[in-house]
Design an enzyme around this catalytic site. Structure first.
Site, PDB file in Angstrom:
ATOM      1  N   ASP A  72       0.847  -1.190   0.000  1.00  0.00           N
ATOM      2  CA  ASP A  72       0.000   0.000   0.000  1.00  0.00           C
ATOM      3  C   ASP A  72       0.886   1.244   0.000  1.00  0.00           C
ATOM      4  O   ASP A  72       2.005   1.203  -0.524  1.00  0.00           O
ATOM      5  CB  ASP A  72      -0.939  -0.068   1.226  1.00  0.00           C
ATOM      6  CG  ASP A  72      -2.270   0.616   0.974  1.00  0.00           C
ATOM      7  OD1 ASP A  72      -2.261   1.803   0.591  1.00  0.00           O
ATOM      8  OD2 ASP A  72      -3.320  -0.026   1.155  1.00  0.00           O
ATOM      9  N   HIS A  99      -3.713   6.067   3.509  1.00  0.00           N
ATOM     10  CA  HIS A  99      -4.372   4.842   3.032  1.00  0.00           C
ATOM     11  C   HIS A  99      -3.716   3.580   3.596  1.00  0.00           C
ATOM     12  O   HIS A  99      -4.389   2.694   4.136  1.00  0.00           O
ATOM     13  CB  HIS A  99      -4.328   4.862   1.498  1.00  0.00           C
ATOM     14  CG  HIS A  99      -5.219   3.880   0.805  1.00  0.00           C
ATOM     15  ND1 HIS A  99      -4.783   2.629   0.429  1.00  0.00           N
ATOM     16  CD2 HIS A  99      -6.503   3.974   0.402  1.00  0.00           C
ATOM     17  CE1 HIS A  99      -5.786   2.001  -0.179  1.00  0.00           C
ATOM     18  NE2 HIS A  99      -6.833   2.793  -0.210  1.00  0.00           N
ATOM     19  N   SER A 116     -11.111  -0.968  -0.454  1.00  0.00           N
ATOM     20  CA  SER A 116      -9.800  -0.957   0.204  1.00  0.00           C
ATOM     21  C   SER A 116      -9.907  -1.268   1.685  1.00  0.00           C
ATOM     22  O   SER A 116      -8.991  -1.833   2.270  1.00  0.00           O
ATOM     23  CB  SER A 116      -9.158   0.428   0.107  1.00  0.00           C
ATOM     24  OG  SER A 116      -8.575   0.627  -1.124  1.00  0.00           O
TER      25      SER A 116
END
Ligand SMILES: *[C@@H]1O[C@H](CO)[C@@H](O)[C@H](O)[C@H]1NC(C)=O
Ligand SMILES: *[C@@H]1O[C@H](CO)[C@@H](O)[C@H](O)[C@H]1NC(C)=O
Ligand SMILES: *[C@@H]1O[C@H](CO)[C@@H](O)[C@H](O)[C@H]1NC(C)=O
Ligand SMILES: *[C@@H]1O[C@H](CO)[C@@H](O)[C@H](O)[C@H]1NC(C)=O
Ligand SMILES: *[C@@H]1O[C@H](CO)[C@@H](O)[C@H](O)[C@H]1NC(C)=O
Ligand SMILES: *[C@@H]1O[C@H](CO)[C@@H](O)[C@H](O)[C@H]1NC(C)=O
Ligand SMILES: *[C@@H]1O[C@H](CO)[C@@H](O)[C@H](O)[C@H]1NC(C)=O
Length: 763
Positions: A149, A220, A542
């Protein structure tokens, strides 16, 4: 926005990045990913790195193109040798032609951009310290989850190693130093961190990487990794909402971070390098919340690298994407990975409205602070009520303005928050989208059109004396109906291989609370007051993916001998198609109609049941090869994925031993009969007898043979066949049902969804 599988409302950087269209310099070298047949490596080379380097260097000398600003001595970016075989390199078109002629060449394609797509969620999933999967796996203690990620914020409390024991000896990874990141930032929880950006730098030679290390500058990656395996954090909340104790799904599992997603770009070559390294480092589970859209399996880096990972027993868990609700746009629909859809959580963030006449209505609000909105005039004015003009709204008297349902909520709240009114608003809408995001920059509450009628009636009747109050920062738990399939989650059938039903399962993805980075705002008031918090609430597939990665880690801890296919089977056949009202799960993307398996796969994950599934549908690497052999690929395309001549292609079969069934009809075909063969393995412990229970899709006939299976002992296998006879439907409806194998004593039920769907060409 389908570009990021997390849909952070305040992070527009991802969107802007997607608009980047590679600056092309005069002499054209660009990055290609080249797959090689390692079995053909001449003995003279000491290893694949030596072989590939010399391949690239020899080409360079025969093609003396001028430099385009790269000062490295070789144009090789990465050598891949674990999950795949080959390399990535900067090559001109001429050089690529030469590479294609060199010994061992299989296939090549241009580097491409990857589409990047919990305090309460574990209770919603019924994980409990007393019974079930947490104690059975010791919370995933010796399992390593590799997260690919945007990196990690190592100082976040979720990555504390309090209570963690010695690192498992199988771990071969490292804590790579870099900008604002030294090796002492890793610990017994965060056991590894690496970063890969040669692909970004090759695509943009002059780029300056703003955080050249595994440190997350986006948020994220910190969010997804803390969701999968964050440690306990005592008290958290998101601006007063969803407060409680936070922890990841597998709170004692180890995290290894592979930063492959950069603010400056997101390239396949870097993703491949991260996956290849993760496999070499010895991770048990790979969690990747991003995917490649519109690519064939043999050019999909995740499909290629995850095949190698699967062979080594690594479970790869991926996100379906955020291109919903349109059909057939899912990514990562790869037969040998887990593909995860997103749904809601049984949690309601309340903005409670009280009218002057005593009527109370529980609306929705995520206004991030406690505003005093008490006994203010309630204003209903037809000119103002579309709430689409900040200029008009500026002239409105102070009070609570009623905004009608003619204009989308986001637009209305943006207009009213940039007006100069210092009041509040009631937004009337039945659109489910606002409930999927935190964007709420103006004090107010959202109510449905039915309640809206009462509020308008009261305001009209009382005129100037109408008043109302709104209270904020309240959270209701256990609210029906949940889960609901989220609007944005990408739907099947899988364009890369429609013959296997995808997605596999659904997990919480909407408004998931997890750790965030300090420098990136998590909320906003008005148009320019930014707020920050240690935890952020974000939505997307996600966020759903790491829930399943965490569960896969727990299952790996509880059943170390299970293959990735067995783990996926356990998660799928125990998933729940019903919601917390015991009715079928609904789909917010299709007007709250009953959700089909093309939206949610087998249903909502149920981790404690997955611990003890009774039967599993296993699959070996050879089974996947048999499937690939049926796909009409060229030998080189096949070898790109399988990497080995050692596999046997003499039994091609499009009928993979998968825990779900999909029959596809085209516009031309009339009546069809499709037969599936399945083998199940008894993992329930001892002798067992199962009977089949079939619910046929409307308009189809489903037969099963045999209808009863008797197992004498553990690990025994039994076969059955399932035949679907159906007629194609001019209306192109999707119909669905299920087969459930019910154990005689009722202990285990093993459910697989059955879908009859038209072929859908989404792109
Ligand atoms: C690593 O960084 C931390 C935090 O910036 C610092 O406290 C520590 O002294 C550094 N350690 C080494 C070995 O440089
Ligand atoms: C990169 O920088 C060099 C030297 O400053 C310059 O000559 C070149 O044009 C730049 N290339 C791009 C693609 O901006
Ligand atoms: C409604 O608002 C408009 C614009 O502010 C104003 O001109 C008008 O007088 C208002 N109508 C009533 C009935 O208050
Ligand atoms: C606001 O919406 C109303 C009703 O749909 C429309 O008539 C008006 O033109 C819109 N005004 C603006 C500024 O968009
Ligand atoms: C493969 O090719 C054969 C013959 O051309 C065709 O009948 C079959 O449908 C193809 N299969 C796939 C999966 O495209
Ligand atoms: C089948 O027909 C529908 C409309 O009649 C069309 O939208 C669709 O693209 C067709 N599908 C295929 C695979 O040709
Ligand atoms: C197709 O749709 C039409 C109109 O909604 C309906 O009358 C008809 O029964 C449908 N056909 C099938 C096979 O469902």
């Amino acid at each position: 926005m389908g570009l990021v599988n997390g849909v952070p409302t305040l992070r527009f950087a991802w969107v802007l990045l997607a608009l980047y269209v590679g600056l092309v310099s005069a002499v054209e070298r660009s990055t290609y990913i080249v797959h090689m047949d390692k079995s053909l490596m001449p003995k003279a080379f000491t290893g694949p790195n030596h072989w590939y380097t010399s391949t690239v260097d020899s080409i360079k000398s025969t093609n003396p193109t001028t430099s385009n600003g790269h000062h490295s001595t070789t144009n090789l970016l990465y050598t891949y040798d674990n999950a795949l075989h080959g390399f990535s390199a900067l090559l001109s078109k001429e050089e690529l032609k030469t590479v294609k002629k060199s010994l061992g060449f299989l296939s090549a394609y241009s580097d491409r951009q990857v589409t990047v797509d919990t305090t309460h969620t574990f209770q919603f999933l019924s994980l409990s310290p007393a019974i079930g999967l947490w104690p059975a796996s010791d919370y995933g203690k010796d399992v390593i989850v590799g997260v690919l990620d945007s990196g990690v914020w190592p100082e976040s409390k979720s990555f504390d190693d309090e209570g963690m024991t010695k690192i498992p000896s199988k771990w071969k990874g490292t804590c790579e130093e870099g900008q604002e990141f030294n090796s002492s930032l890793c610990n017994l929880k965060l056991i590894g961190a690496r970063y890969f950006n040669k692909g970004v730098k090759a695509a943009k030679p002059n780029v300056s990487i703003s955080m050249n290390s595994a440190r997350d500058s986006d948020g994220h990656g910190t969010h997804t990794s803390s969701t999968a395996a964050g440690n306990y954090v005592k008290s958290t909340s998101y601006f007063g909402y969803a407060s409680g104790k936070a922890r990841g799904v597998a709170p004692k599992a180890r995290l290894a971070i592979y930063k492959v997603i950069w603010e400056e770009g997101r390239y396949a070559s870097d993703v491949l390098a991260g996956m290849d390294q993760a496999v070499a480092d010895g991770v048990d589970v790979i969690s990747i919340s991003s995917g490649f859209d519109q690519v064939k399996l043999f050019e999909d880096p995740i499909a290629i690298a995850s095949f190698g990972a699967m062979e080594k027993g690594v479970v790869v868990s991926t996100s379906a994407g955020n291109s919903g609700p349109f059909m057939g746009r899912l990514h990562n629909g790869i037969p040998w990975v887990l593909t995860v859809a997103a749904g809601s959580v049984d949690r309601w963030f309340a903005g409670r409205l009280r009218l002057g006449n005593g009527l109370t209505i529980t609306g929705w609000s995520m206004f991030p602070t406690s505003a005093l909105v008490e006994n203010l005039p309630l204003i209903y004015n037809k000119t103002l009520s579309p709430c689409n003009s900040s200029e008009l709204l500026s002239k409105a008297p102070n009070g609570i303005i009623i905004c009608d349902n003619t204009i989308p909520f986001d637009y209305q709240i943006t207009e009213i928050s940039s007006s100069n009114t210092f009041s509040a608003a009631i937004f009337i809408t039945d659109d489910p989208k606002p409930f999927q995001f935190t964007y709420f920059p103006y004090p107010g509450a959202i109510i449905g059109t039915k309640d809206g009628l009462d509020v308008i009636k009261y305001a009209k009747n009382r005129g100037d004396s109408a008043t109302a109050s709104i209270s904020f920062q309240e959270t209701d738990l256990g609210t029906p109906r949940a889960p609901v399939v989220s609007t944005y989650t990408s739907r099947g059938p899988s364009p890369s291989y429609p013959g296997v039903l995808k997605p596999d399962v659904m997990a919480p993805g909407t408004l998931v609370l997890a750790s965030w980075i300090p420098g990136s705002p998590t909320s906003i008031i008005g148009s320019n007051i930014f707020l920050y918090s240690e935890f952020n609430m974000v939505s997307g597939t996600s966020m759903a993916c790491p829930h399943v990665s965490g569960i896969a880690a727990l299952l790996k801890g509880a059943h170390p001998e299970w293959s990735p296919a067995a783990i996926r089977s356990a998660i799928m056949t125990t998933a729940n198609p019903y919601d917390n009202t015991l009715n079928q799960i609904l789909d917010s993307g299709f007007g709250f109609d009953i959700a089909t398996p093309l939206s949610m796969g087998a249903g909502q994950i149920d981790p404690n049941r997955a611990l003890d599934p009774g039967l599993v549908y296993d699959a070996t690497p050879q089974d996947y090869v048999n499937l690939i052999c049926s796909m009409n690929f060229t030998t080189n395309q096949m070898l790109t994925i399988t990497r080995s001549n050692g596999y046997d292609c003499s039994n091609p079969s499009s009928d993979l031993n998968y825990p779900s069934f999909i029959a596809l009809y085209s516009n031309k075909t009339g009546g069809l009969v499709q037969k599936f063969e399945r083998t199940v393995t008894n993992v329930g412990g001892g002798a067992a007898k199962y009977k089949s229970k079939v619910t046929a899709p409307e308009g189809s006939v489903v037969t099963v043979s045999p209808e009863t299976m008797v197992f004498e002992e553990t690990n025994e296998k039994q076969r059955y066949s399932l035949t679907i006879s159906y007629v194609s439907d001019k209306n192109r409806t999707v119909t669905f049902g299920s087969i459930i194998w019910v154990e005689d004593n009722g202990k285990h039920t093993v459910r697989s969804p059955i879908v009859v769907s038209p072929m859908i060409k989404a792109w």
